[in-house]
Design a protein around this motif. Structure first.
Motif, short mmCIF file in Angstrom:
data_model
loop_
_atom_site.label_atom_id
_atom_site.label_comp_id
_atom_site.label_asym_id
_atom_site.label_seq_id
_atom_site.Cartn_x
_atom_site.Cartn_y
_atom_site.Cartn_z
N ALA A 124 1.05 -1.26 -0.23
CA ALA A 124 0.29 0.09 0.25
C ALA A 124 0.60 1.14 -0.03
O ALA A 124 0.01 2.48 -0.55
N SER A 125 2.56 1.13 -0.12
CA SER A 125 3.18 2.56 0.97
C SER A 125 3.98 2.97 -0.41
O SER A 125 4.24 3.80 -0.89
N ASP A 126 3.92 1.19 -1.05
CA ASP A 126 4.92 1.23 -2.47
C ASP A 126 4.28 1.26 -3.26
O ASP A 126 4.31 -0.09 -3.44
N ARG A 127 3.31 1.60 -3.99
CA ARG A 127 3.10 0.81 -5.20
C ARG A 127 3.62 0.17 -6.69
O ARG A 127 2.92 -0.15 -7.78
N ALA A 128 5.08 1.09 -6.70
CA ALA A 128 6.03 0.76 -7.01
C ALA A 128 6.54 -1.26 -7.53
O ALA A 128 7.20 -1.42 -8.02
N ILE A 129 5.81 -1.75 -6.06
CA ILE A 129 6.64 -3.14 -5.80
C ILE A 129 4.82 -3.99 -6.82
O ILE A 129 3.91 -3.23 -6.67
N SER A 130 5.33 -4.53 -7.42
CA SER A 130 4.98 -5.28 -8.79
C SER A 130 4.52 -6.69 -8.50
O SER A 130 3.60 -7.42 -9.55
N ALA A 131 5.16 -7.61 -7.67
CA ALA A 131 5.39 -9.23 -7.68
C ALA A 131 6.07 -9.22 -6.34
O ALA A 131 6.37 -8.02 -6.20
N MET A 132 5.59 -10.07 -6.39
CA MET A 132 6.16 -11.29 -5.56
C MET A 132 5.98 -12.76 -5.84
O MET A 132 5.75 -13.48 -6.30
N VAL A 133 7.34 -13.08 -4.37
CA VAL A 133 7.69 -14.68 -4.38
C VAL A 133 7.53 -14.75 -3.13
O VAL A 133 8.89 -14.44 -2.41
N PRO A 134 6.49 -14.90 -3.15
CA PRO A 134 6.31 -15.90 -1.60
C PRO A 134 7.42 -17.62 -1.46
O PRO A 134 6.88 -17.87 -2.21
N VAL A 135 7.55 -17.30 -0.31
CA VAL A 135 8.01 -18.82 0.15
C VAL A 135 6.91 -19.80 0.66
O VAL A 135 6.71 -19.03 2.00
N HIS A 136 7.02 -20.51 0.23
CA HIS A 136 6.12 -22.30 1.41
C HIS A 136 7.39 -22.84 2.16
O HIS A 136 7.24 -23.77 2.36
N LEU A 137 7.63 -22.27 2.83
CA LEU A 137 8.69 -22.63 4.39
C LEU A 137 9.17 -23.37 4.90
O LEU A 137 7.85 -23.39 5.71
N TYR A 138 9.93 -24.32 4.79
CA TYR A 138 9.66 -25.97 5.36
C TYR A 138 8.59 -26.75 5.51
O TYR A 138 7.83 -27.60 5.63
N GLY A 139 8.07 -27.03 4.15
CA GLY A 139 6.63 -27.63 3.91
C GLY A 139 5.55 -26.64 4.54
O GLY A 139 3.76 -27.36 3.83
N HIS A 140 5.44 -25.90 4.78
CA HIS A 140 3.95 -25.11 5.31
C HIS A 140 3.26 -23.94 4.52
O HIS A 140 4.02 -23.79 4.14
#
Ligand SMILES: Cc1ncc(COP(=O)(O)O)c(C=O)c1O
Length: 375
Positions: A124-140
């Motif tokens: 919300a504070s930085d609309r220049a962020i346009s992509a994301m790499v979320p990690v399902h860490l540890y198998g969760h």
């Protein structure tokens, strides 16, 4: 007789469990006379896509490559800001940097997963962020509903890093169902590990799948027509055949055993200084790792006590990615502070969890933790 050491991964038992099927797969590939991007790769891609519930799977050389290929195929351009986690394998960030994008790090929650509330604030504070790499860490599995809301509200390109989490579910949905693309790794320690390196991108988008196929093969859309600068990131026939015929058919049973071991640890380990993973959905994790937390100043004592009891442990991960020397001079941002990731880096210890642990070994791990002398 001295008790044997309990390993974090037991590849000799893997071979005892699968060796005959592996040799059969090797013989078939050898006899076929076709070794790169052939029928075995196509067959494995079909089996894998069906297993993870996606329309397309594209085999490639590693999980690192799968993330980079996914980002580039999704149109992430040099300079794009990509939200991600500071607590993961270095490969997660390395892939973003190789795509010449700019990682933006946000803190994790108490389970070690990217904190989606903090992500919302950052987006919300930085609309220049346009992509994301979320990690399902540890198998969760991360909260997939929350992830979907972020994707839609901020029109994000999402490449899910499922290297540690093949088959993990959240609220009845499999990981890999939110991102336009998803990356898997078949590094030997992974829940679906090869006898060497390998990876895959999965997606429901046929056009994106085509771009991934081109990127993994020098950027050629047809033979000798190179539309862009791609990579050599081809999965070879041998690994595809081994994965498809020897390992993938056993994955469900292996995951079930990981869950049994996790359940035994969760119900039987009791120690005032050892914090167990407290997930809402413990049975839906695929338990790539079993991370516990101990007071930072006591971690060495815990690890040494476990080793003396014949139990090997590891740390995932001892140093946050933004603190890695390789990031000096690279463009990246940290939405500081990162107190939870920092605490996990200082206090996390991974106990052995793999499908070939015997009940007796599980009891030895439990006993070893429970008999660690309290401070
Ligand atoms: C979370 C995560 N992402 C990415 C990777 C990279 O996979 P690979 O080692 O196959 O390149 C790994 C594995 O090392 C991982 O654990």
């Amino acid at each position: 007789m001295a008790e044997s050491q309990i390993l974090l991964n037991d590849f000799k038992r893997l071979w005892a469990n699968t060796g005959e099927s592996v040799l059969e797969a090797v013989r078939r590939v050898g006899e076929s006379g076709w070794y790169v991007l052939g029928r075995e790769v196509a067959g494995f891609e079909r089996s894998l896509a069906a297993r993870v519930g996606r329309a397309h799977a594209i085999g490639c050389a590693s999980g690192l490559d799968a993330i980079e290929i996914g980002l580039r195929a999704c149109g992430v351009k040099p300079g794009t800001k990509v939200l991600t986690t500071p607590l993961s394998a270095f490969a997660t960030t390395l892939a973003i940097l190789r795509a010449r994008a700019v990682p933006v790090f946000v803190d994790v929650d108490e389970h070690g997963l990217l904190d989606l509330d903090l992500c919302r604030t950052a987006l919300a504070s930085d609309r220049a962020i346009s992509a994301m790499v979320p990690v399902h860490l540890y198998g969760h599995a991360l909260d997939l509903q929350g992830l979907t809301e972020l994707r839609d509200r901020f029109e994000l390109t999402v490449v899910e890093d499922c290297a540690q989490a093949i088959g993990a579910v959240h609220s009845g949905r499999q990981v890999g169902s939110v991102g336009q693309a998803t990356a898997l790794s078949f590094y030997p320690t992974k829940n679906l590990g090869a006898l060497g390196d390998g990876g895959a991108v999965t997606t429901d988008d046929a056009g994106l799948a085509g771009r991934c196929r081109s990127l993994r093969d020098y950027g050629q859309s047809q033979r000798y027509l190179h539309d862009e600068l791609g990579m050599n990131s081809r999965l070879d026939e041998l690994h595809a055949a081994i994965l498809d015929h020897a390992f993938l058919p056993r994955l469900a049973a292996w995951t079930a055993r990981r869950r049994e071991v996790a359940q035994a640890y969760l119900s039987r380990i009791r120690h005032p200084e050892v914090r167990l993973p407290t997930l809402a959905s413990a049975e839906t994790s695929v338990w790539h790792l079993f991370p516990v937390c101990v007071p930072a100043h006591r971690r060495t004592s815990f690890i040494e006590h476990m080793r003396a009891a014949g139990v090997l442990t590891a740390i995932h991960y001892p140093r946050l990615i933004p603190d890695q020397p390789a990031l000096r001079g690279q463009a990246f941002e940290v939405r500081a502070p990162l107190p939870r990731a920092t605490a996990l880096a200082a206090g996390e210890v991974s106990l052995p969890i793999h499908p070939f642990l015997t009940d007796d070994e599980v009891s030895r791990v439990v006993a070893a933790v429970c008999t660690w002398p309290a401070a």
